[in-house]
Write an enzyme that holds these catalytic residues in place. Sequence first.
Site, PDB file in Angstrom:
ATOM      1  N   GLY A   8      26.428  14.401 -27.132  1.00 11.51           N
ATOM      2  CA  GLY A   8      25.881  15.009 -25.923  1.00 11.51           C
ATOM      3  C   GLY A   8      26.362  14.303 -24.679  1.00 11.51           C
ATOM      4  O   GLY A   8      26.502  14.913 -23.609  1.00 11.51           O
ATOM      5  N   ALA A   9      26.633  13.016 -24.816  1.00 12.73           N
ATOM      6  CA  ALA A   9      27.070  12.245 -23.644  1.00 12.73           C
ATOM      7  C   ALA A   9      28.426  12.749 -23.134  1.00 12.73           C
ATOM      8  O   ALA A   9      28.721  12.656 -21.946  1.00 12.73           O
ATOM      9  CB  ALA A   9      27.126  10.765 -23.983  1.00 12.73           C
ATOM     10  N   GLY A  35       0.835  -1.198   0.000  1.00 12.46           N
ATOM     11  CA  GLY A  35       0.000   0.000   0.000  1.00 12.46           C
ATOM     12  C   GLY A  35       0.864   1.240   0.000  1.00 12.46           C
ATOM     13  O   GLY A  35       2.035   1.218  -0.393  1.00 12.46           O
ATOM     14  N   GLY A  36       0.287   2.330   0.479  1.00 16.27           N
ATOM     15  CA  GLY A  36       1.024   3.591   0.507  1.00 16.27           C
ATOM     16  C   GLY A  36       2.266   3.518   1.366  1.00 16.27           C
ATOM     17  O   GLY A  36       3.145   4.380   1.272  1.00 16.27           O
TER      18      GLY A  36
HETATM   19  C1  HXC Z   1      -3.999  -4.880  11.595  1.00 13.94           C
HETATM   20  C2  HXC Z   1      -2.837  -6.677  10.815  1.00 13.94           C
HETATM   21  C3  HXC Z   1      -2.559  -6.012   9.627  1.00 13.94           C
HETATM   22  C4  HXC Z   1      -3.058  -4.700   9.472  1.00 13.94           C
HETATM   23  C5  HXC Z   1      -1.642  -7.934   9.517  1.00 13.94           C
HETATM   24  N1  HXC Z   1      -2.264  -7.870  10.704  1.00 13.94           N
HETATM   25  N2  HXC Z   1      -1.835  -6.814   8.830  1.00 13.94           N
HETATM   26  N3  HXC Z   1      -3.555  -6.112  11.794  1.00 13.94           N
HETATM   27  N4  HXC Z   1      -3.766  -4.180  10.474  1.00 13.94           N
HETATM   28  N5  HXC Z   1      -2.816  -3.996   8.379  1.00 13.94           N
HETATM   29  C6  HXC Z   1      -2.299  -8.887  11.734  1.00 13.94           C
HETATM   30  C7  HXC Z   1      -3.084 -10.086  11.315  1.00 13.94           C
HETATM   31  O1  HXC Z   1      -4.443  -9.902  11.601  1.00 13.94           O
HETATM   32  C8  HXC Z   1      -2.470 -11.159  12.191  1.00 13.94           C
HETATM   33  O2  HXC Z   1      -2.993 -11.031  13.487  1.00 13.94           O
HETATM   34  C9  HXC Z   1      -1.016 -10.738  12.260  1.00 13.94           C
HETATM   35  O3  HXC Z   1      -0.989  -9.369  11.916  1.00 13.94           O
HETATM   36  C10 HXC Z   1      -0.144 -11.490  11.287  1.00 13.94           C
HETATM   37  O4  HXC Z   1      -0.757 -11.443  10.021  1.00 13.94           O
HETATM   38  P1  HXC Z   1      -0.963 -12.751   9.123  1.00 13.94           P
HETATM   39  O5  HXC Z   1      -1.937 -12.393   8.076  1.00 13.94           O
HETATM   40  O6  HXC Z   1      -1.245 -13.931   9.991  1.00 13.94           O
HETATM   41  O7  HXC Z   1       0.511 -12.921   8.548  1.00 13.94           O
HETATM   42  P2  HXC Z   1       0.951 -13.398   7.107  1.00 13.94           P
HETATM   43  O8  HXC Z   1       0.204 -14.601   6.702  1.00 13.94           O
HETATM   44  O9  HXC Z   1       2.445 -13.478   7.158  1.00 13.94           O
HETATM   45  O10 HXC Z   1       0.537 -12.215   6.111  1.00 13.94           O
HETATM   46  C11 HXC Z   1       1.111 -10.933   6.248  1.00 13.94           C
HETATM   47  C12 HXC Z   1       0.387  -9.925   5.355  1.00 13.94           C
HETATM   48  C13 HXC Z   1      -1.153 -10.029   5.637  1.00 13.94           C
HETATM   49  C14 HXC Z   1       0.675 -10.242   3.912  1.00 13.94           C
HETATM   50  C15 HXC Z   1       0.917  -8.563   5.688  1.00 13.94           C
HETATM   51  O11 HXC Z   1      -1.349  -9.933   7.033  1.00 13.94           O
HETATM   52  C16 HXC Z   1      -1.903  -8.925   4.986  1.00 13.94           C
HETATM   53  O12 HXC Z   1      -2.197  -8.981   3.780  1.00 13.94           O
HETATM   54  N6  HXC Z   1      -2.289  -7.912   5.770  1.00 13.94           N
HETATM   55  C17 HXC Z   1      -3.069  -6.799   5.297  1.00 13.94           C
HETATM   56  C18 HXC Z   1      -2.225  -5.932   4.428  1.00 13.94           C
HETATM   57  C19 HXC Z   1      -2.966  -4.696   4.018  1.00 13.94           C
HETATM   58  O13 HXC Z   1      -3.863  -4.748   3.162  1.00 13.94           O
HETATM   59  N7  HXC Z   1      -2.661  -3.602   4.727  1.00 13.94           N
HETATM   60  C20 HXC Z   1      -3.275  -2.343   4.436  1.00 13.94           C
HETATM   61  C21 HXC Z   1      -2.520  -1.808   3.205  1.00 13.94           C
HETATM   62  S1  HXC Z   1      -3.051  -0.247   2.810  1.00 13.94           S
HETATM   63  P3  HXC Z   1      -3.248 -12.278  14.431  1.00 13.94           P
HETATM   64  O14 HXC Z   1      -3.817 -11.684  15.665  1.00 13.94           O
HETATM   65  O15 HXC Z   1      -4.142 -13.195  13.704  1.00 13.94           O
HETATM   66  O16 HXC Z   1      -1.890 -12.878  14.622  1.00 13.94           O
HETATM   67  C22 HXC Z   1      -2.030   0.681   3.654  1.00 13.94           C
HETATM   68  C23 HXC Z   1      -2.319   2.074   3.477  1.00 13.94           C
HETATM   69  C24 HXC Z   1      -1.125   2.888   3.831  1.00 13.94           C
HETATM   70  O17 HXC Z   1      -1.145   0.295   4.286  1.00 13.94           O
HETATM   71  C25 HXC Z   1      -1.453   4.224   3.368  1.00 13.94           C
HETATM   72  C26 HXC Z   1      -0.354   5.147   3.515  1.00 13.94           C
HETATM   73  C27 HXC Z   1      -0.667   6.367   2.738  1.00 13.94           C
END
Ligand code: HXC
Length: 515
Positions: free
Chosen positions: A405-406, A170-171
């Site tokens: 130019g290089a 993401g961001g």
């Molecule tokens: C809250 C989160 C989390 C999140 C993971 N967890 N991402 N909790 N917010 N963004 C938690 C899970 O619920 C889990 O909790 C623990 O972290 C481990 O995650 P798993 O999924 O079990 O691990 P894994 O299988 O290794 O996968 C990792 C991952 C996946 C690929 C990162 O968790 C995932 O896709 N997460 C969401 C990613 C996402 O979409 N983030 C938002 C992006 S947008 P438990 O309690 O079960 O252990 C963004 C915007 C930023 O970031 C903007 C900036 C401008």
Amino acid sequence: MEKTKQEKLSRIKEEAILGGGIEKIKAQHEKGKLTARERIELMVDDGSFEEIDLFVKHRSRDFGLENEQYLGDGVVTGFAKIDGKSVALFSQDFTVFGGSLSETHSEKIVKVMNMAMKLGIPIIGLNDSGGARIQEGVLSLGGYADIFLLNTLASGVVPQISVILGPCAGGAVYSPAITDFIFMVRNTSYMFVTGPNVVKTVTHEEVNFENLGGADTHAIKSGVAHFVHENEIETLNGVRRLLSYLPSNYLERAADKDFDLASLKSDSRFENIIPDNPTKPYDMKELINLLVDDQDFMEVHSEYAENIIVGFGRLGGISVGIVANQPEVLAGVLDINSSVKGARFVRFCDAFNIPLLVLVDVPGFLPGTEQEWNGIIRHGAKLLFAFCEATVPKVTLIVRKAYGGAYDVMNSKHIRGDFNFAWPSAEIAVMGPKGAVEIIFKKEISKSENPDELLNKKLSEYTEKFANPYIAAERGFIDDVINPKETKIKLVNAFNLLKSKVDKNPKKKHSNIPL
Ligand code: HXC
């Protein structure tokens, strides 16, 4: 102090050190990843880490998070030493909510970044995070934006290094993207704006994590990653190594290493690098490795746009940034990707007072519709702009071709090269002999009874007249034509002399590099 109070403090700290708990640490290790604290211990000087904000907890009261609290809130922050020099750092803890970024997590990062700027010390971010903490919504988005702003304000003030040691989606990728260098680890680190599922929905492409945003993808295809290593230990050692070439902030010079100038001798190995045939490729890295002290060259972007080489080395103990054409890849031609790669490196060096050594063997810019339509004019201008703008000591050595130019772009005298040297094998001209003769003598050759003979005659005349460094040297565009054997001595002397160089650009708000 009462014993019980001390015991309470020890108990809290012991709890904090476990992050999300033993099970989560085990899961982290099973993925081949270290914990946030193990990474810090490996990267910094023994016992030098001073943690802050270990007691911080998140303030979320939604989705049951009020009942799930971890000390430190998923990021370890503080200060440490690397080779005796202070650094500020943060290390995201995947065992706590997947290292996701909450309001308080971002406040901790912002705090060390602000301190780093006041102290004038580098910032190192160890990233391992699921991105914005979903339960906190816009608060975590705001937290990211606070970090982006500080990354931008710190740019050019202190070196910023991002190490990607897990997901970065993401961001969230934009904080590392604004920093100066990105390290990635093969098979365990990923960066993408949208993950494979979203890609499939939107573009119907089937792509896995590794192909979409793994370390090799970013090292070879996108150029997002500057350094890639096989495992976390090598990666963290890479960070230490990189820091050894850098100053702590824009007001300092990188520390010199001890070097015995009396040990410098002429070296005939330099004579064997350029092939006799001027069209034959050779590996510019041979020259670089002969030049740098202890053959120690830290290449940046080693697998991206390989027709230009950039990286750090020391010459006579002085840390320098090296920019060199690579005749072994695409004949060392400048194209879009190599121009952008070179420009960013030059600007980094200039921002942090790292002198530039430019090694030239360039046949020109790459022709073709693909390059023109994608903006070689705009992108090539970045490299030109970066060299023009740089006020650090700038030394150029033309070893073979410097065409068109290089020639101007590659830190020529005209754009404030301080010392411009050439080997006797240098060919400085508007274009290579064949192209030039075919244009200038087109009519004569086509009318000639023996066109091949005339072409060869004109070719040897042109080569004799222009394919050498002496016309440029007559004008003072080349300060000296040097014997290759003396190369290292000449360059070390030049960089030593240039230590006291002062140059400035006109006053302005900021320049407007063609982006
Ligand atoms: C809250 C989160 C989390 C999140 C993971 N967890 N991402 N909790 N917010 N963004 C938690 C899970 O619920 C889990 O909790 C623990 O972290 C481990 O995650 P798993 O999924 O079990 O691990 P894994 O299988 O290794 O996968 C990792 C991952 C996946 C690929 C990162 O968790 C995932 O896709 N997460 C969401 C990613 C996402 O979409 N983030 C938002 C992006 S947008 P438990 O309690 O079960 O252990 C963004 C915007 C930023 O970031 C903007 C900036 C401008």
